[in-house]
Structures are given as structure tokens and as C-alpha cells.
Design an enzyme around this catalytic site. Sequence first.
Site, PDB file in Angstrom:
ATOM      1  N   TYR A 180       0.850  -1.199   0.000  1.00  0.00           N
ATOM      2  CA  TYR A 180       0.000   0.000   0.000  1.00  0.00           C
ATOM      3  C   TYR A 180       0.886   1.250   0.000  1.00  0.00           C
ATOM      4  O   TYR A 180       1.682   1.457   0.918  1.00  0.00           O
ATOM      5  CB  TYR A 180      -0.926   0.053   1.220  1.00  0.00           C
ATOM      6  CG  TYR A 180      -1.905  -1.101   1.355  1.00  0.00           C
ATOM      7  CD1 TYR A 180      -2.244  -1.904   0.273  1.00  0.00           C
ATOM      8  CD2 TYR A 180      -2.495  -1.392   2.570  1.00  0.00           C
ATOM      9  CE1 TYR A 180      -3.134  -2.964   0.407  1.00  0.00           C
ATOM     10  CE2 TYR A 180      -3.394  -2.447   2.713  1.00  0.00           C
ATOM     11  CZ  TYR A 180      -3.700  -3.227   1.619  1.00  0.00           C
ATOM     12  OH  TYR A 180      -4.573  -4.269   1.768  1.00  0.00           O
TER      13      TYR A 180
ATOM     14  N   LYS B 249     -17.158  -0.531  -0.232  1.00  0.00           N
ATOM     15  CA  LYS B 249     -16.802   0.828  -0.678  1.00  0.00           C
ATOM     16  C   LYS B 249     -17.879   1.865  -0.351  1.00  0.00           C
ATOM     17  O   LYS B 249     -17.914   2.941  -0.921  1.00  0.00           O
ATOM     18  CB  LYS B 249     -16.489   0.854  -2.176  1.00  0.00           C
ATOM     19  CG  LYS B 249     -15.393  -0.118  -2.595  1.00  0.00           C
ATOM     20  CD  LYS B 249     -15.030   0.038  -4.042  1.00  0.00           C
ATOM     21  CE  LYS B 249     -14.226  -1.135  -4.586  1.00  0.00           C
ATOM     22  NZ  LYS B 249     -13.052  -1.481  -3.801  1.00  0.00           N
ATOM     23  N   GLY B 250     -18.791   1.517   0.540  1.00  0.00           N
ATOM     24  CA  GLY B 250     -19.849   2.462   0.929  1.00  0.00           C
ATOM     25  C   GLY B 250     -21.233   2.046   0.436  1.00  0.00           C
ATOM     26  O   GLY B 250     -22.215   2.712   0.744  1.00  0.00           O
TER      27      GLY B 250
ATOM     28  N   GLY C 274     -13.631  -5.189   3.180  1.00  0.00           N
ATOM     29  CA  GLY C 274     -14.713  -4.641   2.341  1.00  0.00           C
ATOM     30  C   GLY C 274     -16.097  -4.857   2.918  1.00  0.00           C
ATOM     31  O   GLY C 274     -17.052  -5.093   2.173  1.00  0.00           O
ATOM     32  N   PRO C 275     -16.274  -4.753   4.241  1.00  0.00           N
ATOM     33  CA  PRO C 275     -17.601  -5.031   4.813  1.00  0.00           C
ATOM     34  C   PRO C 275     -18.672  -4.064   4.314  1.00  0.00           C
ATOM     35  O   PRO C 275     -19.836  -4.423   4.217  1.00  0.00           O
ATOM     36  CB  PRO C 275     -17.385  -4.855   6.324  1.00  0.00           C
ATOM     37  CG  PRO C 275     -16.189  -3.951   6.439  1.00  0.00           C
ATOM     38  CD  PRO C 275     -15.304  -4.326   5.285  1.00  0.00           C
TER      39      PRO C 275
HETATM   40  N1  LIG Z   1      -6.157  -8.312  -1.171  1.00  0.00           N
HETATM   41  C1  LIG Z   1      -6.146  -7.830   0.040  1.00  0.00           C
HETATM   42  O1  LIG Z   1      -5.576  -8.407   0.926  1.00  0.00           O
HETATM   43  C2  LIG Z   1      -6.857  -6.538   0.329  1.00  0.00           C
HETATM   44  C3  LIG Z   1      -7.441  -5.816  -0.711  1.00  0.00           C
HETATM   45  C4  LIG Z   1      -8.144  -4.653  -0.397  1.00  0.00           C
HETATM   46  C5  LIG Z   1      -8.228  -4.258   0.926  1.00  0.00           C
HETATM   47  N2  LIG Z   1      -7.626  -4.963   1.936  1.00  0.00           N
HETATM   48  C6  LIG Z   1      -7.706  -4.537   3.358  1.00  0.00           C
HETATM   49  O2  LIG Z   1      -9.035  -4.487   3.770  1.00  0.00           O
HETATM   50  C7  LIG Z   1      -9.350  -3.178   4.251  1.00  0.00           C
HETATM   51  C8  LIG Z   1     -10.786  -2.841   3.940  1.00  0.00           C
HETATM   52  O3  LIG Z   1     -11.005  -2.912   2.546  1.00  0.00           O
HETATM   53  P1  LIG Z   1     -11.692  -1.751   1.795  1.00  0.00           P
HETATM   54  O4  LIG Z   1     -10.966  -0.491   2.152  1.00  0.00           O
HETATM   55  O5  LIG Z   1     -11.865  -2.144   0.380  1.00  0.00           O
HETATM   56  O6  LIG Z   1     -13.084  -1.755   2.589  1.00  0.00           O
HETATM   57  P2  LIG Z   1     -14.455  -1.102   2.281  1.00  0.00           P
HETATM   58  O7  LIG Z   1     -15.106  -0.990   3.615  1.00  0.00           O
HETATM   59  O8  LIG Z   1     -15.192  -1.810   1.227  1.00  0.00           O
HETATM   60  O9  LIG Z   1     -14.121   0.293   1.654  1.00  0.00           O
HETATM   61  C9  LIG Z   1     -13.605   1.344   2.354  1.00  0.00           C
HETATM   62  C10 LIG Z   1     -14.107   2.580   1.646  1.00  0.00           C
HETATM   63  O10 LIG Z   1     -15.523   2.609   1.776  1.00  0.00           O
HETATM   64  C11 LIG Z   1     -15.946   3.925   1.883  1.00  0.00           C
HETATM   65  N3  LIG Z   1     -16.599   4.100   3.179  1.00  0.00           N
HETATM   66  C12 LIG Z   1     -16.213   3.646   4.397  1.00  0.00           C
HETATM   67  N4  LIG Z   1     -17.090   4.033   5.332  1.00  0.00           N
HETATM   68  C13 LIG Z   1     -18.034   4.763   4.701  1.00  0.00           C
HETATM   69  C14 LIG Z   1     -19.188   5.434   5.121  1.00  0.00           C
HETATM   70  N5  LIG Z   1     -19.583   5.450   6.394  1.00  0.00           N
HETATM   71  N6  LIG Z   1     -19.924   6.084   4.187  1.00  0.00           N
HETATM   72  C15 LIG Z   1     -19.556   6.080   2.884  1.00  0.00           C
HETATM   73  N7  LIG Z   1     -18.473   5.461   2.429  1.00  0.00           N
HETATM   74  C16 LIG Z   1     -17.718   4.796   3.330  1.00  0.00           C
HETATM   75  C17 LIG Z   1     -14.725   4.813   1.770  1.00  0.00           C
HETATM   76  O11 LIG Z   1     -14.564   5.135   0.388  1.00  0.00           O
HETATM   77  P3  LIG Z   1     -14.035   6.597  -0.066  1.00  0.00           P
HETATM   78  O12 LIG Z   1     -12.628   6.641   0.448  1.00  0.00           O
HETATM   79  O13 LIG Z   1     -14.121   6.544  -1.567  1.00  0.00           O
HETATM   80  O14 LIG Z   1     -14.937   7.592   0.568  1.00  0.00           O
HETATM   81  C18 LIG Z   1     -13.621   3.881   2.233  1.00  0.00           C
HETATM   82  O15 LIG Z   1     -12.356   4.249   1.740  1.00  0.00           O
HETATM   83  C19 LIG Z   1      -8.320  -2.273   3.566  1.00  0.00           C
HETATM   84  O16 LIG Z   1      -8.154  -1.067   4.228  1.00  0.00           O
HETATM   85  C20 LIG Z   1      -7.118  -3.150   3.601  1.00  0.00           C
HETATM   86  O17 LIG Z   1      -6.515  -3.101   4.887  1.00  0.00           O
HETATM   87  C21 LIG Z   1      -6.954  -6.111   1.642  1.00  0.00           C
END
Ligand SMILES: NC(=O)c1ccc[n+]([C@@H]2O[C@H](COP(=O)([O-])OP(=O)(O)OC[C@H]3O[C@@H](n4cnc5c(N)ncnc54)[C@H](OP(=O)(O)O)[C@@H]3O)[C@@H](O)[C@H]2O)c1
Length: 303
Positions: free
Chosen positions: A51, A202-203, A198-199
Site C-alpha cells: 500500500y 466501498k460504501g 470490504g464489509p
Molecule cells: N487483497 C487484500 O488483501 C486486500 C485488498 C483490499 C483491501 N484490503 C484490506 O481491507 C481493508 C478494507 O477494505 P476496503 O478499504 O476495500 O473496505 P471497504 O469498507 O469496502 O471500503 C472502504 C471505503 O468505503 C468507503 N466508506 C467507508 N465508510 C463509509 C461510510 N460510512 N460512508 C460512505 N463510504 C464509506 C470509503 O470510500 P471513499 O474513500 O471513496 O470515501 C472507504 O475508503 C483495507 O483497508 C485493507 O486493509 C486487503
Amino acid sequence: MKKIETRDGLSLSELSLGCMNLPLNDEKETEKIIEYALSEGINYFDTADFYQFGDNESVLGRVLDKYRSRYDFNIGTKGGNDFDRIKREPKGWNPDKAYIKEAAKESLRRLKTDVIDLYQLHGGTIEDDKDEVISALEELKTEGIIRSYGISSIRMNVIDYYKKHSNINTLMMQFNPIDNRPLEVIDGLDDITVIARGPLFKGVFSSHSERVLTKKFENGFLSLNTDDMRQVTEELKEIDSDLSRLSYRFLSYHNAVIANGVSSLQQLEENIKSFNQSEPLSIDEYDKIYQALKILKYEDHRS
Ligand SMILES: NC(=O)c1ccc[n+]([C@@H]2O[C@H](COP(=O)([O-])OP(=O)(O)OC[C@H]3O[C@@H](n4cnc5c(N)ncnc54)[C@H](OP(=O)(O)O)[C@@H]3O)[C@@H](O)[C@H]2O)c1
């Protein structure tokens, strides 16, 4: 905050902080997010060496170091994706034992910690020399560089191999009511802890669902188009009007550690508010949710 105990003895907060999207260019804001997470009982921080080409680990290490005397926490990172730190370019997947061991030591240094609580293989293919990878991970454990290890993968054949031939502690997969492909995997995991990334998809599972669906999912997801996704969220809203809370309750039912990514303090505040209102699902409620899902299957990498 409820803790989930892994078989290697890690005690991870059920809601954890995915650090990939933190606003790294504003370190003060990043620190506010991390401090708020700690104050609310979050004790697991998920990052990866890849990252921002090492910068995510460096910022996280710097910030968390300030809070070490006040809080107990766990850091999870990942390795295997080689990159050029100077040119800031990816160099591709590298499962070589020597590389993995060196990468873990670099992560340890950037994270300013004595030991990495959870080291995850950041993907992996069935063609890798997996026994070499396992040997690297076991040696890192014996040498005290890492406390435990896991993998991040949705590939059935890869998961199956590591499940049978290694001591993986955790399995990270994208998991939420729309990307429900892990449902097929989780029953056979025995005591391996699932880390659901990704719970909120992405929102999509937030109060901003419609905007996110339109902006981030205009091409749908896998076999689902945007209207299919919208249909699922509309039906789920009938069961719980707060979509974030609904997704947390769904994942909690499956005993997952929930790795929630945020890019602002406001998002984390909203998410923690919903999480703190999450009541356990009854079997009947779970069945209702299940009926509303469109079940997806991971078609590749099965054998
Ligand atoms: N292959 C892998 O191992 C892998 C791949 C991906 C991620 N990960 C890990 O998993 C973690 C979580 O994944 P993810 O970031 O994809 O999770 P996610 O929960 O699907 O997405 C996070 C994004 O959702 C949006 N979000 C979060 N809370 C919100 C809210 N209350 N209202 C509106 N939008 C909201 C934001 O997007 P905006 O920033 O656009 O506002 C935030 O950046 C990562 O941080 C990373 O540590 C691992």
C-alpha cells in the site's frame, strides 16, 4: 468491544481498521482516525507493504508508536507483492522464500515494532512453491519476526493447500452481503479466523448507498449489474434500515473479524455508531437476509 480469539492466541477486536485508504498525505487527520479507533476499542490495524509502496506501513508505524504505552494493539501486514520503493512501481508477485523473509523484515522496520502480530501472504497462486512460502513463514515465526501468519485469498485451490499444509491462523477475503463468495469457503475452515475486508463494499452498505452504487458500481459487480445490486440493498433495508449495521450483523453471525476501511474520521464515526448498535442476528433474521442475497460463486482457481 468484543474480541475474537484466533487459534494462535491473537485477540482481535471484532471491528478492526483497514488502513489502505487512510488519508496519508494528511498525517494529522490519519492520527485522529487512529486515535479515535483506539479509544473506541479497536485493537487490530490492517495494512500491507504494497500500500502506497511502503508509505502506509511507515505512517501507521509512526502514529501507532505514539500510543504504544497507552493501548494494546495488533498490527497485521502483508507481503509477496514486490515493488520498487524508489521508483514507486510494482514489480510483480514474488513468492520466493528469501524475498518473503526480507520483505517481512522491511515491514517490521517500517512499522516500528518488535514483532508483527499477523503476517499475511498477499495473494498467491497454485503455481507458487507453496512449501517454500510456508517454510519462510514458519522461520519468521521461529525467529520472532512475526507472531502468527495467515493468507489473503479467495482462490479455493490456494486456500485448500494452506489449510492442509500450514498453520495459517487467518484467512482474509472480501466479504459482505453482495460479495458473498466466501459463504462457500467458511464452513470448512475449522478454527481458522476469517478477516472480512470490504464489509461496507466501498460504501454500498452505508447511508450513502445510492451515490456509491451510481458512482463506483456503474458496471455492476461480477455477474450482477447495478440494478441487481440495488435490488439486494433495497430488500435488505426492509430487514434493517441501517445498511452498515446490517452488514456488520451478517459478518458477526459468521464470527468474522471485520476489517473496515475508511478515508475520513467522519466515516469511522458513522461506522462505529452503526457497529455499536448491532444486535446479534437470530436464525430467522439470518434466513431472511439469506433469502435476499444473490449468491455468487468464485469460478476460477478451483483445482
Ligand atoms: N487483497 C487484500 O488483501 C486486500 C485488498 C483490499 C483491501 N484490503 C484490506 O481491507 C481493508 C478494507 O477494505 P476496503 O478499504 O476495500 O473496505 P471497504 O469498507 O469496502 O471500503 C472502504 C471505503 O468505503 C468507503 N466508506 C467507508 N465508510 C463509509 C461510510 N460510512 N460512508 C460512505 N463510504 C464509506 C470509503 O470510500 P471513499 O474513500 O471513496 O470515501 C472507504 O475508503 C483495507 O483497508 C485493507 O486493509 C486487503
